[in-house]
Structures are given as structure tokens and as C-alpha cells.
Design an enzyme around this catalytic site. Structure first.
Site, PDB file in Angstrom:
ATOM      1  N   PRO A 159       0.759  -1.113  -0.027  1.00 14.93           N
ATOM      2  CG  PRO A 159       0.094  -1.160   2.213  1.00 14.93           C
ATOM      3  CD  PRO A 159       0.609  -1.848   1.161  1.00 14.93           C
ATOM      4  CG  HIS A 160       2.284   2.792  -3.267  1.00 11.72           C
ATOM      5  ND1 HIS A 160       1.964   1.572  -3.632  1.00 11.72           N
ATOM      6  CD2 HIS A 160       2.331   3.614  -4.178  1.00 11.72           C
ATOM      7  CE1 HIS A 160       1.829   1.600  -4.892  1.00 11.72           C
ATOM      8  NE2 HIS A 160       1.659   2.953  -5.215  1.00 11.72           N
ATOM      9  CB  ALA A 161      -0.804   7.266  -0.501  1.00  7.10           C
TER      10      ALA A 161
END
Lengths: 492, 154
Positions: free
Chosen positions: B69-71
Site C-alpha cells: 500500500p502506498h501514497a
């Protein structure tokens, strides 16, 4: 087997790089060469065009539109999502290689392209430099070939071969055992090669900007720049003008029935008319007026009798545009004065001193730049260093054009430097009060100079001043990322 | 957080060994809480909205049992990666099964190239099975943080 790939993903911080790494591992395992361009958020370094051109197949593992996709035109390609490259890298590489002969080509069936395209997403200053360097790199062989032939002509036939109808007479006589015939031949061929300088410079700047559609308006514009006497500065203008007009036209949305004739007929036609027309209309009359005004000013200045000042001004003019209108005024002013003094027996009459100034000032730009390329090699691109070797010879024979490639590639740094160097030399000739009776220059007329030793001193000082100023200027605001080496690699 | 230039990509306090979570949302929230506690994320809920928005575009589970998961988010102060190991595994939508290694990658919105390069080289490392293996075998959070910092070129 050579593969190039582009990876990109939505966020641009993870999948882009993971896919690149996975493809690199898979290709390495299969024994293929691969270069991957990661179009992620950590900036993207475009692949060198040479690497793209050498590739057998392209893999686009992209979730976003590929940036500047036209760089890959004509290459067989495989388009997949970034996740697939990551999950099945080995299968992707294998299928890309297996499908080379049947895969679609980037940009449709467009044929192979010349390899000097400048990439669109760079800083404006870098792009301008690359456009200029493209034109210059194609011009340099013409300068070298033509210049050396002309120098050879003077060596064989003396400077007189360039005077009056001497060349045409020797050619007409066609006497193969007469050295003058060979001198005239060299001069004629060298002069013909030089006639290409402005068209090639302008044409390949336009080509770098607009690709193929730019070639015709660029070449035509450069030839018009020569016809209206605008010199290489005029050719720089027509290169940009022709390039951008052609680029604008090629981006127009046209009805389908017009598309086939756009690149072959319409764009070259309209862009050439616009570029050439603007040169004739906008620049023709002002150049004429400028030359008249400069000639009047020079006459007044010479009448004042302040020879060092006259030498300074003539020197600045000789180096400003090298063959352009300002240079021409200075040279014609000197040879015009000389023609009125044929019977004068005073070897240092002001008319003869003025001729000597013009000649010395015309030698220092190529000599100074040649010296600069020897002192600080790394400040110049490889082609410039090669040109530097020819520039020694060209300078020695008063062929100022030897400096044009340097000036065209980096006008803002080079032109002021060579102007000051030439101005220095012109003023020194005035101070030393040295005269020259021949309407030409270079080593071959040195025996006709009233004081050859001091004359050489004046030229040598101007050469050193030019070289030092060029080196200082080249160090000002030099962006390391846009070194000439890097630019050259990019356009090679 | 006075000198964010020199804050390491990860550290012991943002590593969870033996994470227990039923869903990827739960796993992501637990990791994000460590980032918030460490001052690397200023607004926990805002950051989770950004991560979810990215996750909804395409699942971030990858073959080899990892989830990333990343942002890029305005609520992130310094490029960070929070890491969790999970014996049971958490479903991140990968075709070949649940993720036993989870990396929550947080990039500040206006991160400079240097920082993004660090994240890029972390991403490249994740592809290598020997790197993943060494993380699975590490027994403490300190070991995991140490391996990542050593292996990812700064």
C-alpha cells in the site's frame, strides 16, 4: 538482442521501479541487453536516442501515456500494464522477443527516422543548445572541408588566385600542368562547399526542432539568409523560424484527404515561403540600411585619423558576424580604400594600415578558439575539438569562417569574446602602424606586410586574449548537466 | 523532526513483527498509526484516505507474498516505509495468495528528487527474493529496519 523498455504507474513511486528491476533481471537471465526508462515521480531520465535506435524491440509496461512516444517510432513494440511486467517479467521479455517480426510498429508503419531528435520535456535552455548543436555538428565537416581546400588554394596559387578573374581564367585555361589551375580548382570547390554553410546550419537546426518537415524551410531559409547578406546570425534565425513554422504546420488538424500531401508538399511549400519571405521582406531592407550607415560611420571615423580607435572598431566588426553584414562592411571598407591607393608608395599609408587591421582581426577568431580547445579540452564537445584542429589552418589563411561553428553553438559566450580579441588586435596594428598592400590575408601575404614581426605579435596577442576570454565566458553559468559532452551524446 | 533531511527511511518504531490483521484496511491502519506516532504522518485519517484512493485504483498485492500500500500525500512529512511481517498473511489482492510482508510506503507530496530516488531504490529491492527472504527471517523490528537501511542505497 537489445531491448528498451518504459515503465510507469499511477503514483510513480513503487511499481514503476519494481517493474523496471523485474524486467532488467528477466532480460539479464535470458542473456539480453536491456535499458529501462522509468517514467516515475523521481524524475525520468530519457534514454539516449542512440540506445533506442539500436534496440530490436520496445516494451511499454505503462499505466500512463508514454512520454514522447515518437522517439520510438518505427520500432516493434509490446504494450502491457505495469503489473504484468512485474508479475510475469520473464514471460513478457520472451514474448516481446518472439514477436519482433510480427509486432506492430510504434507510430504506425512509419519508416526509420534520422536520429537527432531533441527530447521535448527538457529545460528550454537545454533544448535551444541541442538545436544549435545539431545544426553546428552537421555544418562543421563543411567548414573543415571547404576551409582546407581554400587554404590549399592560397598555398598553391598565392592570394592573387582570389583576385579579379584569376580563378576563372585559370579554370578556363584548363592547363593540368599549371599549379594555378589546381589552386583555382581547390578554390572553386572550397567556395562551393562554403556555400552550404548557412543552408546546412539553418536546415539542421530546423530539422532538430521539427524533424523532417523542418529540413526544407531550414535549408531554403539559410540560403536566403546568405542571399540577403544576413550571414550566420541570419541562418540561426531562419533555422529557428523554419523549424517552428514547420512544427506548427505539422501539428495542424487537417481533413483526412489533405493528410497525404502535408509532409511532402504543403508543409515544405508554406513553411519555406513564410521563412524565406520574412527574411527578404523584414531583414532585406534593414540590412542594406545598416550596412550603409556603418560604412558612413567608418568613413567619418577614418577621417578623424585616430588609427588605434579605427582598428578597435574594425576588429569588433570583423568578429561580430563573420561573413555577415557587419563583417562585410569592415572588409569592403578596407579593400575599397586600398583600391584608391594603388599608386601610393608609402608602405604605412592609413589605407594600408586599415587593410592590415582588418586582416589581423579576421585571423584571431579561429586561431583564438583553436587555442582555447587546446588549453581546456573539456569545455568543448568532441566535434568542436576536431573543428579546433582545422581552425588553426583556417585562421592562418584568414578564413574567419573557421570560428562560425563555435559562435553558432554558443553565440552569447563566444561572439563577445572573439569581438574583444579582434578589437584588441586591430587596435594594436594601429598603434604599431603596420601596413598591408594586398587585399587579402593570412600567412601568404605576410611578406607584403610592412613590419612582419610586430604584425605576428599583434595577431598572437589577439589570439591569446580571445582564447582566455572564451574560456572565462564558458565558465559562466555553465550547467554541468548540459555539458557539451552530454548534449553530443544525446544528439549523436 | 528538526532535521528531516537526515531522517532514515525506516526505523524500529515503524516496524511491526507478527502483525495480526484480518483485512488489508486493518493492516494498513495499524502501520499508518506507527507512522503517525513517529511524527512521520501528521493526519492519520487524511493519510489513510490517500492510501485507500490509490488502493482502489488497483490492488497493491504482488507475487511473492508482498503487499505495498502506498501514497504520495500532503500529510506525510518525510519519505518513510513502515514494515510488517505476518505469519498468517493478509490478502492484498495478489493472484498467488496473501502477503506475508507488507510495506506501507509514504511519500510527501512535494518530495524532492533525492528522497524519491531512495523510495525508487527500495522499490527495486523489493523485487529480489533474497531481500524479501532476509526480511521474513529477521526476528526483531530493529533487524528489519537495519536490513532495509543497509540494502537501500541512500
Amino acid at each position: 538482442m537489445k531491448i528498451v523498455a518504459v515503465t510507469s504507474c499511477i503514483t510513480g513511486i513503487a511499481h514503476t521501479y519494481m517493474a523496471a528491476e523485474a524486467l532488467e533481471q528477466a532480460a539479464k537471465k535470458a542473456g539480453y541487453e536491456i535499458s529501462v526508462e522509468t517514467q516515475g515521480s523521481a524524475g525520468s531520465t530519457p534514454l539516449p536516442q542512440a540506445v533506442i535506435d539500436a534496440a530490436d524491440v520496445v516494451i511499454f509496461a505503462t499505466d500512463l501515456e508514454v512520454k514522447d512516444k515518437n522517439r520510438f517510432n518505427g520500432k516493434p513494440f509490446l504494450q502491457i500494464g505495469v503489473s504484468k511486467a512485474l508479475a510475469e517479467a520473464e514471460a513478457v521479455v520472451a514474448s516481446a522477443v518472439a514477436s519482433i517480426s510480427s509486432a506492430p510498429l510504434v507510430g504506425g508503419s512509419a519508416g526509420p527516422r534520422l536520429s537527432t531528435k531533441v527530447v521535448a520535456n527538457e529545460r528550454t535552455a537545454t533544448r535551444i543548445r541541442k538545436w544549435l548543436m545539431t545544426g553546428v555538428s552537421y555544418m562543421i565537416p563543411f567548414v573543415a572541408a571547404g576551409g582546407i581546400l581554400i587554404a590549399l588554394a592560397f598555398l598553391l596559387g598565392g592570394y592573387e588566385i582570389a583576385l579579379g578573374t584569376a580563378k576563372d581564367d585559370a579554370l578556363a585555361a584548363g592547363n593540368l600542368s599549371d599549379v594555378h589551375y589546381w589552386a583555382a580548382l581547390c578554390l572553386a570547390i572550397g567556395g562551393t562547399a562554403f556555400a552550404f554553410l548557412l543552408p546546412v546550419l539553418s536546415g539542421f537546426i530546423a530539422f532538430a526542432i521539427a524533424d523532417r518537415p523542418g529540413l526544407v524551410p531550414g535549408f531554403v531559409g539559410g540560403a536566403v539568409a546568405g542571399a540577403v547578406g544576413a550571414g550566420f546570425l541570419g541562418a540561426l534565425i531562419t533555422g529557428f523560424l523554419g523549424g517552428f513554422v514547420a512544427l506548427g504546420l505539422s501539428r495542424l488538424k487537417v481533413p483526412n484527404w489533405l493528410k497525404p500531401v502535408m509532409p511532402v508538399v504543403l508543409i515544405p511549400l508554406v513553411a519555406s515561403f513564410v521563412t524565406g519571405g520574412l527574411m527578404f521582406i523584414v531583414l532585406g531592407a534593414p540590412i542594406k540600411a545598416l550596412m550603409d550607415a556603418l560604412t558612413a560611420g567608418l568613413t567619418q571615423l577614418a577621417d578623424s585619423g585616430n588609427l588605434p580607435l579605427v582598428g578597435l572598431v574594425l576588429g569588433l566588426m570583423m568578429a561580430f558576424d563573420m561573413g555577415g553584414p557587419v563583417n562585410k562592411v569592415a572588409y569592403l571598407f578596407a579593400t575599397g580604400l586600398l583600391a584608391t591607393q594603388l599608386a601610393n608608395t608609402n608602405p604605412t599609408d592609413p589605407s594600408f594600415v586599415i587593410m592590415a587591421m582588418v586582416m589581423a582581426a579576421g585571423m584571431t577568431p579561429p586561431l583564438g578558439l583553436a587555442l582555447a580547445t587546446v588549453i581546456r579540452k573539456h569545455l568543448f564537445s568532441n566535434v568542436e575539438r576536431q573543428n579546433g584542429k582545422a581552425a588553426w589552418l583556417l585562421g592562418a589563411f584568414f578564413i574567419t569562417e573557421g570560428a562560425i561553428p563555435f559562435a553558432a553553438a554558443d553565440p552569447l559566450r563566444v561572439i563577445p569574446s572573439i569581438m574583444i580579441g579582434s578589437g584588441f588586435t586591430g587596435a594594436l596594428v594601429g598603434i604599431f602602424n603596420i601596413g598591408l598592400r594586398a587585399p587579402h590575408g593570412g600567412l601568404v601575404v605576410f611578406p607584403l606586410v610592412s613590419n612582419p614581426v610586430m604584425y605576428i605579435v599583434a595577431v598572437a596577442i589577439g589570439t591569446v586574449v580571445t582564447a582566455l576570454l572564451v574560456l572565462v565566458a564558458k565558465n559562466i553559468k555553465k550547467n554541468p548537466e548540459t555539458s557539451d559532452e552530454a548534449l553530443e551524446a544525446a544528439i549523436a | 523532526m528538526t532535521d528531516i533531511q537526515n531522517v532514515a527511511l525506516t526505523s524500529e518504531d515503524i516496524v511491526i513483527v507478527g502483525l495480526v490483521a484480518e483485512t488489508k484496511e486493518d493492516a494498513t491502519r495499524q502501520l499508518a498509526q506507527t507512522l503517525a506516532a513517529a511524527g512521520r504522518v501528521t493526519d492519520l485519517e487524511g493519510f489513510l484516505v490517500d492510501v485507500r484512493a490509490r488502493e482502489e485504483q488497483m490492488a497493491t498485492g504482488l507475487p511473492g507474498g508482498i503487499g505495498i500500500p502506498h501514497a504520495r500525500s500532503a500529510h506525510v512529512t518525510v519519505p518513510s516505509v513502515a514494515v510488517a511481517t505476518s505469519v498468517k498473511g493478509v490478502n492484498f489482492g495478489a493472484a498467488d495468495g496473501p502477503a506475508h510482508l507488507i510495506f506501507l510506503i509514504a511519500a510527501p507530496d512535494g518530495a524532492d528528487d533525492k528522497h524519491l530516488h531512495i523510495l525508487a531504490s527500495l522499490a527495486r529491492k523489493l523485487v529480489h527474493e533474497d531481500f524479501r527472504q532476509s526480511l521474513r527471517e529477521a526476528r526483531t523490528g530493529a533487524d528489519i529496519a537495519e536490513i532495509i537501511i543497509r540494502e537501500v542505497k541512500q
